[in-house]
Design an enzyme around this catalytic site. Structure first.
Site, PDB file in Angstrom:
ATOM      1  N   ASP A  36       0.826  -1.209   0.000  1.00 51.99           N
ATOM      2  CA  ASP A  36       0.000   0.000   0.000  1.00 51.99           C
ATOM      3  C   ASP A  36       0.861   1.259   0.000  1.00 51.99           C
ATOM      4  O   ASP A  36       1.945   1.275   0.582  1.00 51.99           O
ATOM      5  CB  ASP A  36      -0.889  -0.020   1.252  1.00 51.99           C
ATOM      6  CG  ASP A  36      -1.999   1.013   1.187  1.00 51.99           C
ATOM      7  OD1 ASP A  36      -2.260   1.557   0.087  1.00 51.99           O
ATOM      8  OD2 ASP A  36      -2.604   1.300   2.240  1.00 51.99           O
ATOM      9  N   ARG A  40       0.310   7.630  -2.759  1.00 50.41           N
ATOM     10  CA  ARG A  40       0.828   8.694  -1.882  1.00 50.41           C
ATOM     11  C   ARG A  40       2.302   8.964  -2.161  1.00 50.41           C
ATOM     12  O   ARG A  40       2.755  10.098  -2.117  1.00 50.41           O
ATOM     13  CB  ARG A  40       0.646   8.290  -0.401  1.00 50.41           C
ATOM     14  CG  ARG A  40      -0.723   8.673   0.135  1.00 50.41           C
ATOM     15  CD  ARG A  40      -1.012   7.956   1.411  1.00 50.41           C
ATOM     16  NE  ARG A  40      -1.347   6.559   1.167  1.00 50.41           N
ATOM     17  CZ  ARG A  40      -1.403   5.632   2.110  1.00 50.41           C
ATOM     18  NH1 ARG A  40      -1.104   5.938   3.353  1.00 50.41           N
ATOM     19  NH2 ARG A  40      -1.749   4.404   1.808  1.00 50.41           N
ATOM     20  N   TRP A  41       3.040   7.925  -2.490  1.00 46.69           N
ATOM     21  CA  TRP A  41       4.466   8.094  -2.803  1.00 46.69           C
ATOM     22  C   TRP A  41       4.607   9.014  -4.023  1.00 46.69           C
ATOM     23  O   TRP A  41       5.431   9.926  -4.029  1.00 46.69           O
ATOM     24  CB  TRP A  41       5.076   6.713  -3.096  1.00 46.69           C
ATOM     25  CG  TRP A  41       6.553   6.701  -3.366  1.00 46.69           C
ATOM     26  CD1 TRP A  41       7.544   6.482  -2.457  1.00 46.69           C
ATOM     27  CD2 TRP A  41       7.195   6.899  -4.639  1.00 46.69           C
ATOM     28  NE1 TRP A  41       8.767   6.536  -3.075  1.00 46.69           N
ATOM     29  CE2 TRP A  41       8.579   6.792  -4.406  1.00 46.69           C
ATOM     30  CE3 TRP A  41       6.745   7.154  -5.930  1.00 46.69           C
ATOM     31  CZ2 TRP A  41       9.530   6.928  -5.421  1.00 46.69           C
ATOM     32  CZ3 TRP A  41       7.689   7.298  -6.938  1.00 46.69           C
ATOM     33  CH2 TRP A  41       9.050   7.186  -6.690  1.00 46.69           C
ATOM     34  N   ARG A  49      -0.132   9.304 -10.155  1.00 43.60           N
ATOM     35  CA  ARG A  49      -0.230   8.116  -9.293  1.00 43.60           C
ATOM     36  C   ARG A  49       0.421   6.876  -9.914  1.00 43.60           C
ATOM     37  O   ARG A  49       1.042   6.072  -9.230  1.00 43.60           O
ATOM     38  CB  ARG A  49      -1.705   7.806  -9.007  1.00 43.60           C
ATOM     39  CG  ARG A  49      -2.376   8.774  -8.049  1.00 43.60           C
ATOM     40  CD  ARG A  49      -3.849   8.397  -7.879  1.00 43.60           C
ATOM     41  NE  ARG A  49      -3.991   6.997  -7.515  1.00 43.60           N
ATOM     42  CZ  ARG A  49      -3.861   6.543  -6.275  1.00 43.60           C
ATOM     43  NH1 ARG A  49      -3.615   7.362  -5.278  1.00 43.60           N
ATOM     44  NH2 ARG A  49      -3.996   5.253  -6.015  1.00 43.60           N
ATOM     45  N   ASN A  84     -10.469  -2.510  -6.638  1.00 45.90           N
ATOM     46  CA  ASN A  84      -9.589  -1.591  -7.385  1.00 45.90           C
ATOM     47  C   ASN A  84     -10.121  -1.211  -8.767  1.00 45.90           C
ATOM     48  O   ASN A  84      -9.632  -0.267  -9.393  1.00 45.90           O
ATOM     49  CB  ASN A  84      -8.167  -2.169  -7.519  1.00 45.90           C
ATOM     50  CG  ASN A  84      -7.391  -2.151  -6.223  1.00 45.90           C
ATOM     51  OD1 ASN A  84      -6.519  -2.991  -5.998  1.00 45.90           O
ATOM     52  ND2 ASN A  84      -7.698  -1.210  -5.341  1.00 45.90           N
ATOM     53  N   GLU A 223       0.176 -13.114  12.510  1.00 37.29           N
ATOM     54  CA  GLU A 223       0.706 -11.927  13.168  1.00 37.29           C
ATOM     55  C   GLU A 223       0.654 -10.804  12.133  1.00 37.29           C
ATOM     56  O   GLU A 223       0.927 -11.038  10.954  1.00 37.29           O
ATOM     57  CB  GLU A 223       2.167 -12.157  13.594  1.00 37.29           C
ATOM     58  CG  GLU A 223       2.325 -13.208  14.669  1.00 37.29           C
ATOM     59  CD  GLU A 223       1.659 -12.809  15.984  1.00 37.29           C
ATOM     60  OE1 GLU A 223       1.625 -11.604  16.298  1.00 37.29           O
ATOM     61  OE2 GLU A 223       1.145 -13.699  16.681  1.00 37.29           O
TER      62      GLU A 223
END
Ligand code: FPP
Length: 273
Positions: A36, A40-41, A49, A84, A223
């Site tokens: 994810d 934003r990167w 994008r 998506n 986990e």
């Protein structure tokens, strides 16, 4: 680990400092990753994008190579969810194009590391040229004996469970399945991951803390590790840090730490445990 440590991380590097703290005998058997933060990167760099997705490919490559060198038996990467499709057409088309390009280019690496490739999800709904590339990669790596690399594409955990339920109802209504024979093993046998260990570790990058419809059944006791970096910045050191955090957790599967003398799970009315 089947390769010398120096081939995983250079001596003296930050990644090596983390690697040296890992216990090779306690690595997870299955690592699942929600990649994810590509958008934003890119936005942070004033780029479109799709440039984030392009940059994310480096992280995919490095993660697969690291998993292969550590000899982690199964790695599952969430590349495209059924949700998506709601993204702009240009972004969806670019993602599919990148995927095709990636598989074409990486097939050699898969073969070099003896990796088996397998897509999971509603592959038959993807564009035919993408399906062809995926099929080719599956076929060409089918005799590899090393780790399994799974890419979740057009995947939805709810959809996967719905599909299993549909099979159960159909077989039961046709008299081929006794409803009392539906147990956890039956369900597992009807999931796309049948025969594989459940993920021991789920990693999600970008600091977001959600499962986002990924492997809903299989993640029951995994986990979960939330990496703060955005996916294009995820690298060997970040991956090793996640593995170290995993090794520092105490997994109880609903029991107590180091419980001796444990009760066996009581049998149900059908004599099943
Ligand atoms: C999430 O970032 C990432 C994706 C939806 C796609 C992941 C795809 C790649 C890393 C590239 C191609 C994949 C393979 C397997 C070669 P986002 O766009 O949701 O980021 P955001 O939350 O910052 O918007």
């Amino acid at each position: 680990m089947k390769v010398p440590l120096d081939q995983i991380a250079d001596p003296g590097s930050d990644a090596r400092a983390v690697l040296d703290r890992l216990e090779p005998s306690r690595l997870p058997e299955h690592v699942a990753i929600i990649m994810d933060g590509n958008g934003r990167w890119a936005t942070a760099r004033r780029l479109p994008r799709v440039e984030g997705h392009r940059a994310g490919i480096r992280a995919v490559r490095e993660t697969i190579e690291t998993a292969a060198r550590l000899d982690i038996p199964v790695l599952t990467l969430y590349a495209f969810s059924t949700e998506n499709w709601k993204r702009p057409r240009h972004e969806v088309l670019t993602l599919m194009g990148l995927l095709k390009e990636y598989i074409k280019l990486e097939l050699k690496t898969f073969l070099k590391h003896d990796l088996r490739f397998r897509p999971i999800g509603r592959i038959d709904h993807l564009e035919p040229s993408v399906q062809r590339e995926l099929e080719r990669a599956v076929e060409e790596t089918s005799s590899c004996r090393g780790p399994l690399i799974q890419i979740a594409l057009n995947y939805s955990g709810r959809q996967e469970l719905t599909d299993a339920l549909r099979v159960a109802v159909r077989e039961a209504s046709e008299g081929r399945l006794d409803p009392d024979d539906i147990d956890e093993d039956w369900i597992e046998d009807h999931l796309t991951t049948h025969g594989q260990p459940d993920p021991d570790l789920l990693i999600r990058t970008s600091g977001e803390q959600r499962i986002s419809n990924f492997l809903l059944w299989q993640l029951a006791y995994s986990e979960i590790y939330f990496a703060q970096v955005l996916w294009p910045d995820f690298n060997r050191e970040e991956f090793l840090k996640a593995l170290l955090a995993y090794q520092q957790r105490e997994r109880r599967f609903g029991g107590l730490p180091q419980a001796g003398n444990v009760f066996t799970r009581p049998k149900d009315d059908n004599g099943k445990t």
